[in-house]
Design a protein around this motif. Sequence first.
Motif, PDB file in Angstrom:
ATOM      1  N   SER A 120      -0.267   9.711   2.870  1.00 56.07           N
ATOM      2  CA  SER A 120      -0.550  10.021   4.278  1.00 56.07           C
ATOM      3  C   SER A 120       0.685  10.520   5.028  1.00 56.07           C
ATOM      4  CB  SER A 120      -1.107   8.780   4.993  1.00 56.07           C
ATOM      5  OG  SER A 120      -2.365   8.415   4.472  1.00 56.07           O
TER       6      SER A 120
ATOM      7  N   MET B 153      -5.780   1.388   9.867  1.00 50.46           N
ATOM      8  CA  MET B 153      -6.919   1.048   9.026  1.00 50.46           C
ATOM      9  C   MET B 153      -6.635  -0.160   8.129  1.00 50.46           C
ATOM     10  SD  MET B 153      -8.824   3.299  10.250  1.00 50.46           S
ATOM     11  CE  MET B 153     -10.294   3.013   9.285  1.00 50.46           C
ATOM     12  N   LEU B 154      -5.349  -0.438   7.875  1.00 46.06           N
ATOM     13  CA  LEU B 154      -4.976  -1.539   6.984  1.00 46.06           C
ATOM     14  C   LEU B 154      -4.642  -2.820   7.740  1.00 46.06           C
ATOM     15  CD1 LEU B 154      -2.618   0.499   4.617  1.00 46.06           C
ATOM     16  CD2 LEU B 154      -4.915  -0.310   4.065  1.00 46.06           C
TER      17      LEU B 154
ATOM     18  N   ARG C  32      -9.108   2.057  15.538  1.00 47.26           N
ATOM     19  CA  ARG C  32     -10.251   2.220  14.631  1.00 47.26           C
ATOM     20  C   ARG C  32     -11.499   2.644  15.404  1.00 47.26           C
ATOM     21  NH1 ARG C  32      -7.725  -2.263  11.981  1.00 47.26           N
ATOM     22  NH2 ARG C  32      -8.990  -3.783  13.110  1.00 47.26           N
TER      23      ARG C  32
ATOM     24  N   HIS D 185       0.824  -1.219   0.000  1.00 52.79           N
ATOM     25  CA  HIS D 185       0.000   0.000   0.000  1.00 52.79           C
ATOM     26  C   HIS D 185       0.857   1.267   0.000  1.00 52.79           C
ATOM     27  CE1 HIS D 185      -3.547  -2.489   0.979  1.00 52.79           C
ATOM     28  NE2 HIS D 185      -2.765  -3.119   1.825  1.00 52.79           N
TER      29      HIS D 185
ATOM     30  N   GLU E 278      -0.657   4.786  -1.083  1.00 52.57           N
ATOM     31  CA  GLU E 278      -1.627   5.287  -0.103  1.00 52.57           C
ATOM     32  C   GLU E 278      -0.915   5.831   1.134  1.00 52.57           C
ATOM     33  OE1 GLU E 278      -5.161   3.482   2.800  1.00 52.57           O
ATOM     34  OE2 GLU E 278      -4.575   2.402   0.980  1.00 52.57           O
ATOM     35  N   LEU E 279       0.079   5.102   1.627  1.00 52.61           N
ATOM     36  CA  LEU E 279       0.803   5.534   2.819  1.00 52.61           C
ATOM     37  C   LEU E 279       1.647   6.778   2.546  1.00 52.61           C
ATOM     38  CD1 LEU E 279       1.847   2.020   4.164  1.00 52.61           C
ATOM     39  CD2 LEU E 279       0.250   3.615   5.242  1.00 52.61           C
TER      40      LEU E 279
ATOM     41  N   THR F  60      -4.747  -1.947  16.819  1.00 50.13           N
ATOM     42  CA  THR F  60      -5.362  -1.302  15.653  1.00 50.13           C
ATOM     43  C   THR F  60      -6.877  -1.298  15.768  1.00 50.13           C
ATOM     44  OG1 THR F  60      -5.401  -3.382  14.400  1.00 50.13           O
ATOM     45  CG2 THR F  60      -3.484  -1.978  14.139  1.00 50.13           C
TER      46      THR F  60
ATOM     47  N   ARG G 251      -0.503  10.712  10.585  1.00 48.11           N
ATOM     48  CA  ARG G 251      -1.561  10.260   9.676  1.00 48.11           C
ATOM     49  C   ARG G 251      -1.222   8.887   9.086  1.00 48.11           C
ATOM     50  NH1 ARG G 251      -5.618  12.820   6.565  1.00 48.11           N
ATOM     51  NH2 ARG G 251      -6.090  11.714   4.639  1.00 48.11           N
ATOM     52  N   ALA G 252       0.058   8.673   8.762  1.00 50.31           N
ATOM     53  CA  ALA G 252       0.457   7.376   8.213  1.00 50.31           C
ATOM     54  C   ALA G 252       0.290   6.269   9.247  1.00 50.31           C
ATOM     55  CB  ALA G 252       1.902   7.436   7.724  1.00 50.31           C
TER      56      ALA G 252
ATOM     57  N   TYR H 145       4.041   8.972   4.760  1.00 50.70           N
ATOM     58  CA  TYR H 145       5.164   8.026   4.856  1.00 50.70           C
ATOM     59  C   TYR H 145       6.261   8.436   3.878  1.00 50.70           C
ATOM     60  CZ  TYR H 145       7.886   3.752   4.067  1.00 50.70           C
ATOM     61  OH  TYR H 145       8.901   2.842   3.912  1.00 50.70           O
TER      62      TYR H 145
ATOM     63  N   ASN I  36      -3.189   5.461   9.258  1.00 54.59           N
ATOM     64  CA  ASN I  36      -3.454   4.734   8.008  1.00 54.59           C
ATOM     65  C   ASN I  36      -3.104   3.248   8.175  1.00 54.59           C
ATOM     66  OD1 ASN I  36      -2.996   5.815   4.546  1.00 54.59           O
ATOM     67  ND2 ASN I  36      -4.014   4.021   5.348  1.00 54.59           N
TER      68      ASN I  36
END
Length: 307
Positions: free
Chosen positions: A33, A72-73, A84, A26, A29-30, A80, A65-66, A35, A69
Amino acid sequence: MHVTTAMVASYFSVTVEVIRALVHDHRPELEASGYRVLTGTELSDFKQLSGIQSRTRSLALFSRRAVLNIAMLLRDSEVTRQVRVYLLDMEYLARTQPVENPVATDAASLDARIDQRITHVLGTTVVPMFNALIETSGEHRRELIALRAGVQRIEKRLRQHHDRLQRLEGPREDRPLAGVMAAMDAMNGREFEEHVAGLLRRDGCTNVVVQGGGRDRGIDITALTADGRRIVVQCKRFAPHLSITSPEIQRFLGAAKVLHDSEVALFVATCSFTRDALNIAAESGITAVHRGLLEGWSAGTALSDLE
């Protein structure tokens, strides 16, 4: 604030390989955010500023934020799951908190509310996360303590900044309250009617009744002025870019004068009135309370028709 791959793995109680596998699957996406992987001069500068003692040629860093993120993954981690739940709870609270009374003297500007939220997040989330990482990290303990101290300094400065904003933006006799119209724009129709009813009561009106509903026959509020005159009010909470038109004034005129035999008729709106609407209102004895006039009324200026 950034943390390393090992720190992220420690926080979520998983192996470093699990985090690296998520980054591999990912990465775009990261990276969106926050990364990033430091190399070369950028890495050297970071090591010098942070005090990290390492001979590695690259260093992966995760922004806050990462890290969220990743939460969420990542599936197989109790931490986690808790993150969430926290994010969902914050989303729920943000959407369900009641609108503050816009007439209150402690009304906060948008900047002040943002500062308060950031301060809250720093104090209740980021600092506790550092505490947990410090407890589980031996290699980078000194660096983490220094980073935590930096976050706490930022939190302190934000609190000082917020106090200064409150002093600067506090209500004064020569200006309306900050955020008055923004608060009204956030209300629903019923809340806006109750707000206008509260202004009538504040200015000495009695027998204030909010009609509402589909059977109000074009009248939202009825009341009596302090000297006993009959008042009827129509409330329209429209977007600021819209306007009240002449047909709407004409319909209100019929309800106010014919059905209710009113002596004071107020058409209160969160937007402006067209020129024709203002002309008809003036000719028929209706007070058009447009957005600017409503802001002043909400901030404490009495309507002359109620005196």
